[in-house]
Design a protein around this motif. Structure first.
Motif, PDB file in Angstrom:
ATOM      1  N   SER A 108       0.014  -3.715  13.375  1.00 11.86           N
ATOM      2  CA  SER A 108       1.203  -2.892  13.599  1.00 11.86           C
ATOM      3  C   SER A 108       0.886  -1.883  14.686  1.00 11.86           C
ATOM      4  N   VAL A 109       1.726  -1.818  15.707  1.00 22.66           N
ATOM      5  CA  VAL A 109       1.453  -0.964  16.865  1.00 22.66           C
ATOM      6  C   VAL A 109       2.524   0.101  16.983  1.00 22.66           C
ATOM      7  N   LYS A 110       2.110   1.340  17.051  1.00 20.02           N
ATOM      8  CA  LYS A 110       3.025   2.452  17.274  1.00 20.02           C
ATOM      9  C   LYS A 110       3.020   2.770  18.761  1.00 20.02           C
ATOM     10  N   ARG A 111       4.161   2.570  19.402  1.00 16.69           N
ATOM     11  CA  ARG A 111       4.258   2.784  20.844  1.00 16.69           C
ATOM     12  C   ARG A 111       4.995   4.079  21.135  1.00 16.69           C
ATOM     13  N   THR A 112       4.457   4.882  22.049  1.00 15.41           N
ATOM     14  CA  THR A 112       5.100   6.128  22.453  1.00 15.41           C
ATOM     15  C   THR A 112       5.175   6.192  23.961  1.00 15.41           C
ATOM     16  N   ARG A 113       6.238   6.754  24.450  1.00 13.41           N
ATOM     17  CA  ARG A 113       6.413   6.887  25.882  1.00 13.41           C
ATOM     18  C   ARG A 113       5.364   7.817  26.469  1.00 13.41           C
ATOM     19  N   PRO A 173       0.837  -1.208   0.000  1.00 14.04           N
ATOM     20  CA  PRO A 173       0.000   0.000   0.000  1.00 14.04           C
ATOM     21  C   PRO A 173       0.869   1.254   0.000  1.00 14.04           C
ATOM     22  N   THR A 174       0.507   2.229  -0.800  1.00 17.78           N
ATOM     23  CA  THR A 174       1.306   3.450  -0.877  1.00 17.78           C
ATOM     24  C   THR A 174       1.268   4.238   0.428  1.00 17.78           C
ATOM     25  N   CYS A 175       0.223   4.019   1.241  1.00 16.33           N
ATOM     26  CA  CYS A 175       0.094   4.761   2.490  1.00 16.33           C
ATOM     27  C   CYS A 175       0.910   4.142   3.626  1.00 16.33           C
ATOM     28  N   ASN A 176       1.426   2.922   3.430  1.00 14.03           N
ATOM     29  CA  ASN A 176       2.218   2.259   4.460  1.00 14.03           C
ATOM     30  C   ASN A 176       3.171   1.286   3.777  1.00 14.03           C
ATOM     31  N   THR A 177       4.313   1.794   3.350  1.00 10.97           N
ATOM     32  CA  THR A 177       5.230   0.994   2.552  1.00 10.97           C
ATOM     33  C   THR A 177       5.983  -0.048   3.373  1.00 10.97           C
ATOM     34  N   ARG A 178       5.740  -0.117   4.676  1.00  6.87           N
ATOM     35  CA  ARG A 178       6.345  -1.162   5.499  1.00  6.87           C
ATOM     36  C   ARG A 178       5.518  -2.451   5.463  1.00  6.87           C
ATOM     37  N   THR A 179       4.320  -2.378   4.881  1.00 10.40           N
ATOM     38  CA  THR A 179       3.411  -3.525   4.859  1.00 10.40           C
ATOM     39  C   THR A 179       3.395  -4.169   3.477  1.00 10.40           C
ATOM     40  N   VAL A 180       3.454  -5.495   3.454  1.00 11.81           N
ATOM     41  CA  VAL A 180       3.371  -6.244   2.197  1.00 11.81           C
ATOM     42  C   VAL A 180       2.237  -7.255   2.321  1.00 11.81           C
ATOM     43  N   GLY A 192      -0.578   3.690  20.642  1.00 12.74           N
ATOM     44  CA  GLY A 192      -1.689   3.866  19.719  1.00 12.74           C
ATOM     45  C   GLY A 192      -1.550   2.827  18.644  1.00 12.74           C
ATOM     46  N   ALA A 193      -2.577   2.114  18.368  1.00 11.29           N
ATOM     47  CA  ALA A 193      -2.485   1.019  17.407  1.00 11.29           C
ATOM     48  C   ALA A 193      -2.821   1.513  16.021  1.00 11.29           C
ATOM     49  N   ASP A 194      -1.817   1.432  15.138  1.00 10.92           N
ATOM     50  CA  ASP A 194      -2.062   1.703  13.722  1.00 10.92           C
ATOM     51  C   ASP A 194      -2.151   0.344  13.072  1.00 10.92           C
ATOM     52  N   ALA A 195      -3.333  -0.210  13.040  1.00 14.33           N
ATOM     53  CA  ALA A 195      -3.481  -1.631  12.761  1.00 14.33           C
ATOM     54  C   ALA A 195      -3.673  -1.899  11.295  1.00 14.33           C
ATOM     55  N   GLY A 196      -2.780  -2.662  10.717  1.00 15.07           N
ATOM     56  CA  GLY A 196      -2.947  -3.099   9.347  1.00 15.07           C
ATOM     57  C   GLY A 196      -3.128  -4.600   9.327  1.00 15.07           C
ATOM     58  N   ALA A 197      -4.034  -5.099   8.591  1.00 15.56           N
ATOM     59  CA  ALA A 197      -4.285  -6.536   8.582  1.00 15.56           C
ATOM     60  C   ALA A 197      -3.380  -7.211   7.596  1.00 15.56           C
ATOM     61  N   ASP A 198      -2.755  -8.330   8.021  1.00 18.79           N
ATOM     62  CA  ASP A 198      -1.903  -9.123   7.162  1.00 18.79           C
ATOM     63  C   ASP A 198      -2.730 -10.036   6.301  1.00 18.79           C
ATOM     64  N   ALA A 199      -3.860 -10.397   6.864  1.00 16.15           N
ATOM     65  CA  ALA A 199      -4.663 -11.315   6.109  1.00 16.15           C
ATOM     66  C   ALA A 199      -6.112 -11.064   6.291  1.00 16.15           C
ATOM     67  N   GLY A 200      -6.542 -10.082   5.703  1.00 12.87           N
ATOM     68  CA  GLY A 200      -7.975  -9.955   5.638  1.00 12.87           C
ATOM     69  C   GLY A 200      -8.576  -8.864   6.440  1.00 12.87           C
ATOM     70  N   GLY A 201      -7.875  -7.840   6.938  1.00 13.28           N
ATOM     71  CA  GLY A 201      -8.542  -6.777   7.656  1.00 13.28           C
ATOM     72  C   GLY A 201      -7.796  -5.499   7.460  1.00 13.28           C
TER      73      GLY A 201
END
Length: 300
Positions: A250-255, A47-54, A270-279
Motif C-alpha cells: 500500500s503506497v501513500k502518495r503526496t504531492r 489488523p486494528t492498526c490498518n483497517t483497510r487491509t484484510v 512514502g510507502a506504507d507497505a503492508g504485505a498481502d501474503a507473507g510480509g
C-alpha cells in the motif's frame, strides 16, 4: 509419517530451507487483529492498526475462525493477538494466540465498527495460466534468487532481494502514461516500465522482472506490487515456484510542492507497505527517478 513414509524428509527440508516457508519467517505480521469470519480459502482477519487491509489466513488443524468462534461464541468479531507467517504462497498463524485484554476476557467489536467491517466474501477464483503466462513462469527458475540473508538494516531484506513495482499514480489524470517504478528494498529505483492499462497485468510484471533479471543475473526473493488484482494473479501463478514470494503493498502518495512544473513525476510517495501474503512493511525511503522524479519506495 505413516500415510506418506517416503518423501517426508524432502518435504521437511524444503520447508526449513525455503524463503517461502520457515527460512522466510524473519518477515512476519504481528499485532492485534479482528477476526471477521471465514470462507473456503481461510479465515479473514483485519489488523486494528490498518483497517483497510484484510488478510486471508490458512488454518492449522482447524480454520482459525472455527477454532476461535467455538471457544468464544462471540456475537460480533473478536479481537486477538496474532502472528502471521508465510507458508508457500499462503499465510498461516503462529499457534500461540492470546486475547488483547491480557485476561480470559475477549474484546469484541462495537456494533458500529462491525457495520463498517467488510463481509467475509469468497476470494475470487483464478483461471488457469494462459500459454503466455506459462511461458514466463517457466523462465523464472532459470535465475537464482538474491539471498534473503543476511538481512539489511532494521531487519529488512537485503536491498536486491525485494523488487517492488509501484505505479506513479493510480489515476489517469496524474499517470496518463501508466508509468511504474521498480524499487528495491533500500528505496532505490532500479528500473521503470509502462503498462498498457492503469492496472498492470501479471504478465507485464513477470516480463519486466525477467528483463531485469537478465541484466543483473539474478531475480528477487520477494516481488511487491501495489495493485491487489495483480498480486492475487501473481500469487496464483507463482505458487509452485520455489524461493519467490508475492506481496501486496500500500503506497501513500503526496504531492511534492517543490517539484518543477512538468517534471516526469511530480509526486513524492512514502510507502506504507503492508504485505498481502507473507510480509509486513514499513517504508518512507525515496528514490530519485528520471526527469526529476521522486519515485515511490518500499522497504520489505
Amino acid at each position: 509419517n505413516p500415510t506418506q513414509p517416503k518423501g517426508s524428509y524432502d518435504l521437511i527440508r524444503n520447508a526449513m530451507t525455503s524463503t517461502r516457508a520457515v527460512k522466510g519467517w524473519n518477515v512476519r505480521v504481528t499485532g492485534e487483529f479482528w477476526i471477521i469470519g471465514g470462507n473456503s480459502d481461510g479465515t479473514l482477519v483485519i489488523p486494528t492498526c490498518n483497517t483497510r487491509t484484510v488478510y486471508c489466513v490458512a488454518g492449522l488443524r482447524l480454520p482459525l475462525a472455527v477454532q476461535i468462534m467455538q471457544q468464544t461464541k462471540c456475537p460480533r468479531p473478536p479481537k486477538f493477538n496474532l502472528t502471521l507467517l508465510p507458508w508457500f504462497g499462503r499465510l498461516v498463524h503462529d499457534p500461540f494466540i492470546s486475547t488483547t485484554s491480557g485476561t480470559d476476557r475477549v474484546e469484541v467489536a462495537s456494533p458500529l465498527l462491525t457495520a463498517k467491517q467488510p463481509p467475509a466474501v469468497p476470494v475470487e477464483k483464478q483461471e488457469p495460466a494462459t500459454e503466455a503466462e506459462r511461458a514466463l513462469i517457466d523462465n523464472v527458475p532459470d535465475f537464482e534468487p538474491f539471498d534473503m540473508t543476511p538481512p539489511g538494516p532494521d531487519g529488512r531484506p537485503p536491498p536486491m532481494a525485494a523488487w517492488n513495482f509501484i505505479r506513479k499514480s493510480e489515476s489517469e489524470e496524474d499517470n496518463p502514461n501508466h508509468d511504474i517504478f521498480v524499487i528495491n528494498a533500500a528505496g532505490q529505483q532500479i528500473d521503470r516500465m509502462k503498462s498498457k492499462d492503469m492496472d498492470p497485468t501479471a504478465g507485464e510484471i513477470l516480463r519486466k522482472m525477467l528483463v531485469i533479471s537478465i541484466k543483473v543475473g539474478r531475480r528477487p526473493s520477494i516481488l511487491g506490487v501495489d495493485c491487489p488484482g495483480t498480486v492475487a494473479r501473481l500469487q496464483f501463478l507463482l505458487q509452485e515456484t520455489k524461493d519467490i514470494s508475492v506481496v501486496g503493498i500500500s503506497v501513500k502518495r503526496t504531492r511534492n510542492p517543490n517539484a518543477a512544473a512538468g517534471a516526469d513525476a511530480g509526486a513524492d510517495a512514502g510507502a506504507d507497505a503492508g504485505a498481502d501474503a507473507g510480509g509486513e512493511g514499513g517504508g518512507g525511503a525515496s528514490a530519485g527517478g528520471e526527469g526529476g522524479a521522486d519515485a515511490p519506495a518500499l522497504a520489505e
